[in-house]
Motif scaffolding. Structure first.
Motif, short mmCIF file in Angstrom:
data_model
loop_
_atom_site.label_atom_id
_atom_site.label_comp_id
_atom_site.label_asym_id
_atom_site.label_seq_id
_atom_site.Cartn_x
_atom_site.Cartn_y
_atom_site.Cartn_z
N THR A 3 10.93 61.62 19.02
CA THR A 3 9.99 62.61 19.55
C THR A 3 9.04 63.11 18.46
O THR A 3 7.87 63.40 18.73
CB THR A 3 10.73 63.79 20.18
OG1 THR A 3 11.66 64.35 19.24
CG2 THR A 3 11.49 63.34 21.43
N SER B 18 5.00 62.90 18.69
CA SER B 18 4.18 64.10 18.53
C SER B 18 3.08 63.88 17.49
O SER B 18 1.91 64.22 17.72
CB SER B 18 5.06 65.28 18.12
OG SER B 18 4.29 66.44 17.94
N ARG C 201 0.40 61.34 18.83
CA ARG C 201 -0.49 61.88 19.87
C ARG C 201 -1.74 62.48 19.25
O ARG C 201 -2.85 62.30 19.76
CB ARG C 201 0.24 62.93 20.70
CG ARG C 201 0.84 62.42 21.97
CD ARG C 201 1.23 63.57 22.90
NE ARG C 201 2.20 64.45 22.28
CZ ARG C 201 3.53 64.27 22.37
NH1 ARG C 201 4.02 63.24 23.04
NH2 ARG C 201 4.36 65.10 21.79
N ASP D 134 9.77 63.14 26.51
CA ASP D 134 8.40 62.96 26.05
C ASP D 134 7.76 61.78 26.76
O ASP D 134 8.18 60.63 26.57
CB ASP D 134 8.39 62.74 24.54
CG ASP D 134 7.02 62.87 23.92
OD1 ASP D 134 6.04 62.46 24.56
OD2 ASP D 134 6.92 63.37 22.78
#
Length: 404
Positions: free
Chosen positions: A83, A87, A90, A123
């Motif tokens: 995750t 993150s 992104r 996610d």
């Protein structure tokens, strides 16, 4: 305009995954694309977000990313690692990833599958997983530890099919010498994406496995039998077979520009070459080195991005993110912007069978980014929600090119 519309984006060209469209608006309804319509169809009551030029493009898709921003799946195969990678990526415009586990101990690889399965539930950026090994060919193993390398066994088939059902997408990279056509047929019938890589197999073996259902080649040219006039090798088979997709690492180090251009011209079948990063934990990080299976991997300066090298000079993944790969493609592959963007969006979506990613079409997830004319990120949206307002202009050693 339909009252379901939560936002209408205007003022930028829209690349929908196939082509650019001008003087149109992107309509978003909650977390989905509602439509792309002419701007003149909007009314004064529509909630409009007005952009200052540039382009809206689908979020990038990376089918091979081992680590990023100090995190590495092999170093810590946990939900938190996966995750955290998602993150960080992104914010760089990559909104769909396959966290990739390289060859490791059986317990570590199974732990990684469990971790990514759990992370995918948390996610939406995590759309599946890529297992690069352990079924590689020892002579082409690169940085993969030889003690864990082995052929595909019957028990593996059942495990991979079961894991795919939980993950959504499971891609495995295997050597042509370590798998049979029958095993490929079983895996693909169970929905597993089979890609050849780290292999010394000959042209005939590769073509037979492609005919059996293998649909990909991992990092074309790298760690595979090369092309010659009487022994076309895995490279020749990859370029010849019309249904096979080829990933390529466009960092200026793994594949030199002439080979990139030759591959793009030679690949049979429309849109069968797509970008991956093969990024390691040093990508997106200020760190200069890290340890992998007891071996130090260090950064060495390069034009678009650093080279990551083992002490013996072997390339060890990349210091790359997708936008830099697109810039490198534009400069070195001479594809044009439309094709370069397809290679990072709609092409990997098609290869992986992602039905709602890679395009700005009705029903697809509203994952997109706003790029300036110099390919600078001005904003990122995932699921219709803005999560990033932009970044500094690219590093001077990573040249930006005005393309509009």
């Amino acid at each position: 305009m339909d009252m379901q519309i939560s936002q209408a984006f205007v003022g930028a060209r829209i690349f929908d995954g196939d082509a650019f469209r001008d003087k149109v608006a992107l309509l978003v309804s909650q977390d989905r694309v509602h439509a792309v319509v002419p701007e003149r169809d909007l009314t004064e009551h529509d909630p409009v977000t007005r952009l200052d030029g540039g382009m809206l493009v689908p979020g990038f898709i990376d089918a091979q990313v081992n680590g990023y921003a100090g995190k590495m799946l092999n170093a810590a195969p946990t939900v938190g690692t996966a995750t955290a990678m998602a993150s960080s990526l992104r914010a760089m415009g990559t909104t769909a990833i396959l966290p990739t586990m390289m060859t490791d101990s059986p317990s570590a690889m199974r732990a990684a599958v469990r971790a990514v399965t759990g992370a995918a539930m948390k996610d939406a950026c995590i759309v599946g997983m890529h297992l690069e090994g352990p079924h590689l060919w020892p002579a082409r193993r690169g940085i993969h530890p030889g003690k864990y390398i082995r052929p595909v066994e019957d028990a593996d088939i059942d495990y991979y099919i079961e894991a795919r059902e939980s993950l959504g997408v499971l891609m495995i990279t295997v050597a042509g010498e370590q798998i049979t056509p029958g095993q490929v047929r079983e895996l693909t019938a169970g929905g597993v994406v089979v890609s050849l890589g780290h292999t010394d197999c000959d042209f005939t073996t590769a073509m037979t496995l492609f005919d059996a259902g293998a649909t990909g080649v991992s990092h074309l040219f790298n760690a595979m039998s090369g092309f010659s006039h009487r022994a076309p090798g895995a490279v020749g088979a990859a370029l010849e077979h019309p249904s096979v997709w080829c990933s390529i690492i466009a960092d200026g180090h793994h594949v030199l520009p002439p080979a990139m251009r030759i591959a793009h011209r030679a690949k049979r079948g429309e849109g069968r070459l797509f970008l991956i990063t093969d990024a390691m934990s040093l990508a997106g990080s200020a760190e200069e080195s890290f340890m992998l299976h007891g071996t130090e991997i260090r950064k060495h300066a390069g034009d678009f991005c650093s080279r990551l090298l083992m002490p013996d000079g072997t390339l060890a993944g990349s210091d790359l993110e997708m936008l830099t790969a697109i810039r490198c493609t534009l400069l070195n592959m001479e594809t044009g912007l439309t094709e370069a963007l397809r290679m990072a969006t709609s092409y990997p979506a098609r290869f992986l069978g992602l039905k709602d990613r890679g395009y700005l079409r009705p029903g697809h997830r509203a994952d997109f980014l706003h790029l300036t004319d110099t390919l600078h990120i001005a904003g990122v949206w995932t699921g219709g929600r803005k999560i990033c307002t932009g970044q500094d202009e690219p590093d001077s050693r990573r040249p930006a090119h005005r393309i509009m």
